[in-house]
Design a protein around this motif. Structure first.
Motif, PDB file in Angstrom:
ATOM      1  N   PRO A  81      68.708 -30.180   5.421  1.00 26.54           N
ATOM      2  CA  PRO A  81      70.090 -30.025   4.953  1.00 26.54           C
ATOM      3  C   PRO A  81      70.345 -30.780   3.654  1.00 26.54           C
ATOM      4  O   PRO A  81      69.668 -31.762   3.334  1.00 26.54           O
ATOM      5  N   ASP A  82      71.332 -30.325   2.912  1.00 29.07           N
ATOM      6  CA  ASP A  82      71.824 -31.038   1.742  1.00 29.07           C
ATOM      7  C   ASP A  82      72.527 -32.317   2.210  1.00 29.07           C
ATOM      8  O   ASP A  82      73.071 -32.375   3.314  1.00 29.07           O
ATOM      9  N   PRO A 147      67.602 -39.730  12.105  1.00 25.33           N
ATOM     10  CA  PRO A 147      67.731 -39.515  10.663  1.00 25.33           C
ATOM     11  C   PRO A 147      68.324 -38.141  10.378  1.00 25.33           C
ATOM     12  O   PRO A 147      67.978 -37.153  11.031  1.00 25.33           O
ATOM     13  N   ILE A 148      69.242 -38.080   9.433  1.00 26.99           N
ATOM     14  CA  ILE A 148      69.900 -36.808   9.125  1.00 26.99           C
ATOM     15  C   ILE A 148      69.527 -36.280   7.755  1.00 26.99           C
ATOM     16  O   ILE A 148      69.750 -35.103   7.453  1.00 26.99           O
ATOM     17  N   TRP A 149      68.968 -37.148   6.885  1.00 23.01           N
ATOM     18  CA  TRP A 149      68.622 -36.715   5.528  1.00 23.01           C
ATOM     19  C   TRP A 149      67.623 -37.706   4.938  1.00 23.01           C
ATOM     20  O   TRP A 149      67.693 -38.906   5.203  1.00 23.01           O
ATOM     21  N   THR A 150      66.681 -37.185   4.159  1.00 25.72           N
ATOM     22  CA  THR A 150      65.733 -38.038   3.441  1.00 25.72           C
ATOM     23  C   THR A 150      65.680 -37.604   1.982  1.00 25.72           C
ATOM     24  O   THR A 150      65.824 -36.419   1.662  1.00 25.72           O
ATOM     25  N   PHE A 255      56.394 -34.039   3.010  1.00 21.13           N
ATOM     26  CA  PHE A 255      55.925 -34.283   4.378  1.00 21.13           C
ATOM     27  C   PHE A 255      57.031 -34.898   5.235  1.00 21.13           C
ATOM     28  O   PHE A 255      57.207 -34.525   6.400  1.00 21.13           O
ATOM     29  N   VAL A 256      57.767 -35.834   4.659  1.00 29.58           N
ATOM     30  CA  VAL A 256      58.833 -36.491   5.425  1.00 29.58           C
ATOM     31  C   VAL A 256      59.962 -35.506   5.732  1.00 29.58           C
ATOM     32  O   VAL A 256      60.507 -35.486   6.837  1.00 29.58           O
ATOM     33  N   LYS A 257      60.321 -34.671   4.759  1.00 26.09           N
ATOM     34  CA  LYS A 257      61.370 -33.670   5.006  1.00 26.09           C
ATOM     35  C   LYS A 257      60.939 -32.680   6.086  1.00 26.09           C
ATOM     36  O   LYS A 257      61.742 -32.265   6.924  1.00 26.09           O
TER      37      LYS A 257
END
Length: 274
Positions: A81-82, A147-150, A255-257
């Protein structure tokens, strides 16, 4: 045995199937079906198996295994997500705040150099704080640790506050605090981030003790922020491929996303215990 929900394999296989239709790939022209393609990549993310051995186990070449991994990584990262949408969703779900944190994901030694603020030539991907090579990833967590965003990856030598500025993370958090009534809690590494980002009060430089109200504030802040520390632990312990990567450090962000997208889908079937 692969300890992931069967629905997750179906989900990744569905992304691959839609991508193959978009590309116009003819049936039977790929070495693996969408199901086994998804399974191969999930085994790598979950167990960090050597891709050469993994490829042999699935009956494909080493080059094909790397290409298949990169295809799934790109598809999963695209579903992330943004930042503004993620913050809106957290506010709509009724959470009181979010947590900002950063982590250096280790990688192999890199030869890339840069110039420090003191004018010296240093290794761009070396973190003096962690005494290792890696990429700095900033993340936003819910109060329960999910976590919701990286953010995209930055060289490991950069400070957390600098990376947050570079990727406009702080600007989005200012907006969330003012428009969504969603403040941010962070550690002392983000001191001076600005209004809406709450950090601990540091010890006085003269060695005197903190005032009682400041100590109480720090205690409350740390007790609310501590669960956010689980965010990166959730990613790295669930998806072992993030514990250390031999790929180019510029790939760490993808990779993290991808692992974030897998975690969000899996969370529907394996909720995080409170």
């Amino acid at each position: 045995m692969l300890d992931v929900p069967r629905e997750l394999v179906h989900h990744v296989a569905g992304l691959l199937r839609a991508d193959r239709r978009r590309r116009g790939t003819r049936r039977g022209t790929r070495a693996l079906t969408c199901w086994y393609h998804a399974l191969l990549v999930l085994v790598w993310y979950r167990k960090r198996e050597d891709l050469t051995l993994l490829a042999a186990g699935f009956g494909v070449s080493r080059a094909t295994a790397y290409r298949y991994r990169d295809e799934v990584t790109a598809l999963l990262a695209a579903t992330a997500p943004d930042l503004h949408d993620a913050l809106r969703r957290v506010a709509e779900d009724g959470w009181s705040h979010v947590i900002l944190d950063g982590k250096v994901f280790t990688t192999d030694r890199c030869a890339q150099t840069t110039t420090s603020v003191k004018g010296k030539t240093i290794d761009a991907w070396y973190s003096g704080k962690h005494r290792d090579f890696g990429g700095n990833i900033q993340a936003i967590m819910r109060p329960d640790g999910l976590p919701i965003w990286t953010a995209p990856v930055s060289p490991g030598h950069l400070h957390d506050l600098t990376v947050a500025h570079d990727h406009d993370v702080l600007a989005a958090l200012y907006w969330a605090a003012s428009q969504l009534d969603l403040p941010t809690l962070a550690d002392s590494g983000y001191e001076g981030a600005g209004r809406g980002v709450h950090t601990p009060v540091k010890q006085p430089t003269d060695g005197s003790a903190l005032a009682i109200d400041n100590r109480a504030y720090n205690l409350l802040l740390r007790s609310m922020r501590c669960r956010g520390e689980r965010g990166f632990a959730l990613l790295t312990t669930r998806w072992h491929a993030l514990q250390h990567t031999t790929a180019s450090p510029t790939r760490i962000g993808d990779f993290v996303k991808a692992a974030l997208a897998l975690t969000h889908f899996e969370h529907r079937y394996l909720p995080i215990p409170c």
